[in-house]
Scaffold this motif. Structure first.
Motif, mmCIF file in Angstrom:
data_model
loop_
_atom_site.group_PDB
_atom_site.id
_atom_site.type_symbol
_atom_site.label_atom_id
_atom_site.label_comp_id
_atom_site.label_asym_id
_atom_site.label_seq_id
_atom_site.Cartn_x
_atom_site.Cartn_y
_atom_site.Cartn_z
ATOM 1 N N ASP A 1 0.827 -1.209 0.000
ATOM 2 C CA ASP A 1 0.000 0.000 0.000
ATOM 3 C C ASP A 1 0.863 1.261 0.000
ATOM 4 O O ASP A 1 0.585 2.219 -0.738
ATOM 5 C CB ASP A 1 -0.936 0.014 1.208
ATOM 6 C CG ASP A 1 -2.050 -1.016 1.087
ATOM 7 O OD1 ASP A 1 -2.283 -1.493 -0.034
ATOM 8 O OD2 ASP A 1 -2.674 -1.341 2.110
ATOM 9 N N SER A 2 1.900 1.268 0.810
ATOM 10 C CA SER A 2 2.797 2.417 0.871
ATOM 11 C C SER A 2 3.526 2.605 -0.457
ATOM 12 O O SER A 2 3.671 3.734 -0.943
ATOM 13 C CB SER A 2 3.809 2.232 2.001
ATOM 14 O OG SER A 2 4.758 3.284 2.015
ATOM 15 N N LEU B 1 2.509 1.643 -3.475
ATOM 16 C CA LEU B 1 1.564 2.118 -4.492
ATOM 17 C C LEU B 1 1.289 3.609 -4.334
ATOM 18 O O LEU B 1 1.264 4.357 -5.326
ATOM 19 C CB LEU B 1 0.260 1.339 -4.403
ATOM 20 C CG LEU B 1 0.312 -0.150 -4.778
ATOM 21 C CD1 LEU B 1 -1.028 -0.816 -4.496
ATOM 22 C CD2 LEU B 1 0.697 -0.326 -6.237
ATOM 23 N N LYS B 2 1.102 4.045 -3.110
ATOM 24 C CA LYS B 2 0.804 5.452 -2.852
ATOM 25 C C LYS B 2 1.978 6.340 -3.231
ATOM 26 O O LYS B 2 1.803 7.377 -3.899
ATOM 27 C CB LYS B 2 0.465 5.638 -1.367
ATOM 28 C CG LYS B 2 0.070 7.059 -1.002
ATOM 29 C CD LYS B 2 -0.319 7.152 0.471
ATOM 30 C CE LYS B 2 -0.726 8.575 0.844
ATOM 31 N NZ LYS B 2 -1.115 8.672 2.284
ATOM 32 N N GLU B 3 3.183 5.942 -2.856
ATOM 33 C CA GLU B 3 4.365 6.759 -3.145
ATOM 34 C C GLU B 3 4.667 6.796 -4.639
ATOM 35 O O GLU B 3 4.976 7.853 -5.195
ATOM 36 C CB GLU B 3 5.569 6.207 -2.384
ATOM 37 C CG GLU B 3 6.840 7.032 -2.580
ATOM 38 C CD GLU B 3 8.007 6.512 -1.762
ATOM 39 O OE1 GLU B 3 9.149 6.970 -2.005
ATOM 40 O OE2 GLU B 3 7.792 5.648 -0.892
ATOM 41 N N THR B 4 4.563 5.640 -5.298
ATOM 42 C CA THR B 4 4.858 5.576 -6.733
ATOM 43 C C THR B 4 3.837 6.372 -7.539
ATOM 44 O O THR B 4 4.188 7.065 -8.499
ATOM 45 C CB THR B 4 4.870 4.113 -7.208
ATOM 46 O OG1 THR B 4 5.813 3.371 -6.430
ATOM 47 C CG2 THR B 4 5.280 4.036 -8.679
ATOM 48 N N THR B 5 2.572 6.272 -7.167
ATOM 49 C CA THR B 5 1.526 7.044 -7.852
ATOM 50 C C THR B 5 1.754 8.535 -7.677
ATOM 51 O O THR B 5 1.608 9.318 -8.632
ATOM 52 C CB THR B 5 0.137 6.662 -7.311
ATOM 53 O OG1 THR B 5 -0.095 5.272 -7.521
ATOM 54 C CG2 THR B 5 -0.951 7.474 -8.006
ATOM 55 N N SER B 6 2.131 8.946 -6.478
ATOM 56 C CA SER B 6 2.415 10.361 -6.215
ATOM 57 C C SER B 6 3.564 10.860 -7.081
ATOM 58 O O SER B 6 3.508 11.959 -7.641
ATOM 59 C CB SER B 6 2.739 10.554 -4.735
ATOM 60 O OG SER B 6 3.069 11.897 -4.465
ATOM 61 N N LYS B 7 4.609 10.045 -7.211
ATOM 62 C CA LYS B 7 5.758 10.418 -8.048
ATOM 63 C C LYS B 7 5.341 10.529 -9.510
ATOM 64 O O LYS B 7 5.781 11.438 -10.228
ATOM 65 C CB LYS B 7 6.877 9.394 -7.890
ATOM 66 C CG LYS B 7 7.614 9.463 -6.568
ATOM 67 C CD LYS B 7 8.732 8.437 -6.511
ATOM 68 C CE LYS B 7 9.490 8.516 -5.200
ATOM 69 N NZ LYS B 7 10.577 7.487 -5.119
ATOM 70 N N TYR B 8 4.493 9.594 -9.952
ATOM 71 C CA TYR B 8 4.081 9.658 -11.355
ATOM 72 C C TYR B 8 3.233 10.885 -11.640
ATOM 73 O O TYR B 8 3.350 11.497 -12.710
ATOM 74 C CB TYR B 8 3.318 8.393 -11.778
ATOM 75 C CG TYR B 8 3.025 8.463 -13.254
ATOM 76 C CD1 TYR B 8 4.024 8.182 -14.177
ATOM 77 C CD2 TYR B 8 1.794 8.909 -13.725
ATOM 78 C CE1 TYR B 8 3.800 8.327 -15.534
ATOM 79 C CE2 TYR B 8 1.553 9.049 -15.077
ATOM 80 C CZ TYR B 8 2.567 8.755 -15.973
ATOM 81 O OH TYR B 8 2.350 8.920 -17.319
#
Length: 206
Positions: free
Chosen positions: A187-188, A190-197
């Motif tokens: 979950d962490s 996915l959240k961090e990678t999505t934010s970066k994208y």
């Protein structure tokens, strides 16, 4: 009066070309000003519209007439990206590849004709889009829409399934992802990678 000067900044949801005897007509479903409108163009007006507003028109999502095999949500999703290339292109966008030439350099070695076809299909369904380079109109920078970004959890779960069941030696990107997932949880990650994208997409669009 220019199209954009009257604030018709609409997104094309579908285009269907039908042939009635010798007359070509275009049914255009547009969404603007919070309202759906059905517009009708004959073939000549359609060509004239494209000629006048091609730069604007190319930025719209164009969904060609498309029929799903059934009402099953899984089957319908696979109709769009269930081939062996579409998710690879979406994966590439997440790891930082965003031009045609970069897609061709991926280790899977996609052919040029298949790449063009898959990009067109994904764009027609609003999963990805592009922005042209300000200095070179021939260069397109592709990016995922919100709909495309929503596929990221599924892609990562597919990756983790392969890790568990296929025992494929992971590449450098996957090794890094697995390390972060093992350390911080999925979950962490996915959240961090999505934010970066999202920040990457903002850079492309601006």
């Amino acid at each position: 009066m220019a199209l954009n000067s009257v604030n018709l900044n609409f997104i094309l949801l579908s285009i269907k070309l039908v042939k009635l005897k010798l007359i070509k007509k275009l049914n255009l479903i547009a969404y603007y000003n919070n309202k759906f409108e059905l517009l009708h163009f004959n073939h000549f007006l359609y060509e004239f519209f494209l000629f006048l507003y091609s730069d604007i028109f190319n930025n719209f999502y164009v969904m060609l007439d498309f029929e799903f095999r059934s009402q099953c949500p899984i089957s319908s999703a696979l109709d769009i990206f269930g081939d062996k290339w579409s998710l690879v292109i979406i994966r590439d966008l997440f790891i930082g590849r965003n031009t045609y030439s970069e897609f061709l350099k991926s280790p899977e070695k996609i052919s040029t004709n298949i790449l063009v076809d898959r990009i067109k299909k994904l764009r027609s369904h609003g999963i990805l889009d592009f922005k042209r380079d300000v200095n070179d109109n021939k260069i397109k920078y592709y990016y995922l829409t919100d709909s495309g970004i929503d596929l990221f959890p599924m892609i990562m779960n597919l990756s983790l399934w392969s890790r568990k069941h296929l025992h494929v030696v992971p590449g450098p990107f996957s090794k890094k992802d697995y390390g972060l997932i093992d350390l911080n949880g999925l979950d962490s990650f996915l959240k961090e990678t999505t934010s970066k994208y999202l920040k990457t997409r903002e850079t492309i669009l601006n």
